[in-house]
Design a protein around this motif. Structure first.
Motif, mmCIF file in Angstrom:
data_model
loop_
_atom_site.group_PDB
_atom_site.id
_atom_site.type_symbol
_atom_site.label_atom_id
_atom_site.label_comp_id
_atom_site.label_asym_id
_atom_site.label_seq_id
_atom_site.Cartn_x
_atom_site.Cartn_y
_atom_site.Cartn_z
ATOM 1 N N ARG A 8 15.398 21.999 60.281
ATOM 2 C CA ARG A 8 14.949 23.334 60.689
ATOM 3 C C ARG A 8 16.052 24.091 61.408
ATOM 4 N NH1 ARG A 8 10.190 20.289 61.532
ATOM 5 N NH2 ARG A 8 10.673 19.933 63.733
ATOM 6 N N LYS A 11 18.551 25.246 58.791
ATOM 7 C CA LYS A 11 17.993 26.370 58.030
ATOM 8 C C LYS A 11 18.045 27.644 58.862
ATOM 9 C CE LYS A 11 13.981 27.702 55.238
ATOM 10 N NZ LYS A 11 12.629 27.302 54.778
ATOM 11 N N LEU A 32 11.164 31.561 58.480
ATOM 12 C CA LEU A 32 11.337 30.108 58.461
ATOM 13 C C LEU A 32 10.017 29.368 58.260
ATOM 14 C CD1 LEU A 32 13.889 29.718 61.396
ATOM 15 C CD2 LEU A 32 14.373 29.600 58.943
ATOM 16 N N LEU A 34 7.636 28.948 60.477
ATOM 17 C CA LEU A 34 7.450 28.092 61.647
ATOM 18 C C LEU A 34 6.631 28.830 62.699
ATOM 19 C CD1 LEU A 34 11.066 26.684 62.210
ATOM 20 C CD2 LEU A 34 9.090 25.400 61.388
ATOM 21 N N THR A 39 10.007 27.955 66.880
ATOM 22 C CA THR A 39 11.207 28.764 66.627
ATOM 23 C C THR A 39 11.942 29.050 67.928
ATOM 24 O OG1 THR A 39 10.109 29.815 64.744
ATOM 25 C CG2 THR A 39 12.064 30.918 65.617
#
Length: 279
Positions: A8, A11, A32, A34, A39
């Motif tokens: 994550r 990314k 994302l 999320l 985040t």
């Protein structure tokens, strides 16, 4: 940190790399996929490590230059741009077009150096940070054509026929196979408005040494506006590419010797200073 958290975070870095003005928390979390809380935790960790900063006025998060610093530090240690810049500059002068050097990294190619040979008129100069779309660029097809066909097709099919491309990009296995066959017969790769509209590129590979059995180390390419890169110029450009590839193969091993010399201990046991290291 778990493997999932690392993925994550990576990314997130990739997403932020394309946002010069930064992205606010909510938009980044949505992109994302999320939760905002997760985040924010990732952003906080990256900020503590100096990779991300938050704009005080807008609240947007953006990359700092730390990633660029690490990349340049790694390139300096490997002496990759130094080894090829002289050859690349010569190729740019010979062709009068935009020339780039890419190196093989696993199953990818990465731009590491460039030289602009166009002194007047239209100047084609795409960003160095763009991903090399293997099936739609002369650089990518030159390298793919050097591989066994099954391996080349596997690499492309694993990614899909996607990415930022031009109107003439191949979109299937049969078309790609034909392009690679043509590349092998010609001795160089050609991309006519495949990477992007209005641009033509030619490319060839070079080896890690003059030994004909040495591994392919990278590619050299020449690109310019369609109006200038007409078919009647292709033979001369191909000749310049072939000469530059031979020169690159001759000097490529020197980067390792240079690195070893700079890291060798001095008589008193200290590492030798690198000339210009502080400039």
């Amino acid at each position: 940190m778990t493997v999932g958290a690392v993925e994550r975070a990576l990314k997130m870095l990739e997403t932020l790399s394309g946002e010069a003005e930064g992205v606010d928390l909510g938009a980044l979390a949505e992109r994302l996929d999320l939760p905002a809380s997760a985040t924010h935790r990732l952003l906080s960790t990256l900020a503590e490590r100096g990779f991300v900063a938050q704009d005080a006025a807008s609240g947007a998060y953006a990359l700092t230059l730390k990633l660029a610093l690490l990349a340049f530090r790694n390139l300096d240690q490997r002496h990759l741009p130094d080894a090829g810049q002289i050859v690349l500059d010569g190729l740019a002068r010979a062709t009068g077009e935009y020339c780039r050097l890419a190196v093989v990294e696993g199953e990818n190619l990465v731009w590491i150096a460039r030289s602009q040979g166009a002194t007047a008129g239209l100047r084609y100069e795409p960003p160095m940070g763009s991903e090399i779309v293997l099936h739609a660029t002369a650089t990518g097809k030159a390298w793919l054509a050097s591989l066994p066909e099954d391996e080349a097709l596997r690499i492309v099919c694993a990614r899909g026929f996607q990415g930022r491309t031009g109107p003439n990009a191949v979109d299937g296995v049969d078309a790609l196979r034909q392009h690679l066959d043509e590349t092998r017969r010609r001795g160089f790769a050609l991309a006519n408005e495949e990477g992007e509209l209005g641009a033509v590129a030619m490319a060839t590979t070079f080896r890690a040494s003059p030994d004909g059995n040495a591994a392919i180390a990278g590619t050299l390419s020449v690109a310019g506006p369609t109006a200038r890169m007409q078919p009647e110029r292709h033979a001369a450009i191909a000749e310049a590419l072939g000469k530059a590839a031979a020169e690159m193969a001759g000097i490529w091993p020197l980067r390792r010797r240079q690195s070893a010399a700079q890291q060798a201990p001095a008589p008193n046991g200290r590492a030798l200073l690198q000339t210009g290291a502080q400039s």
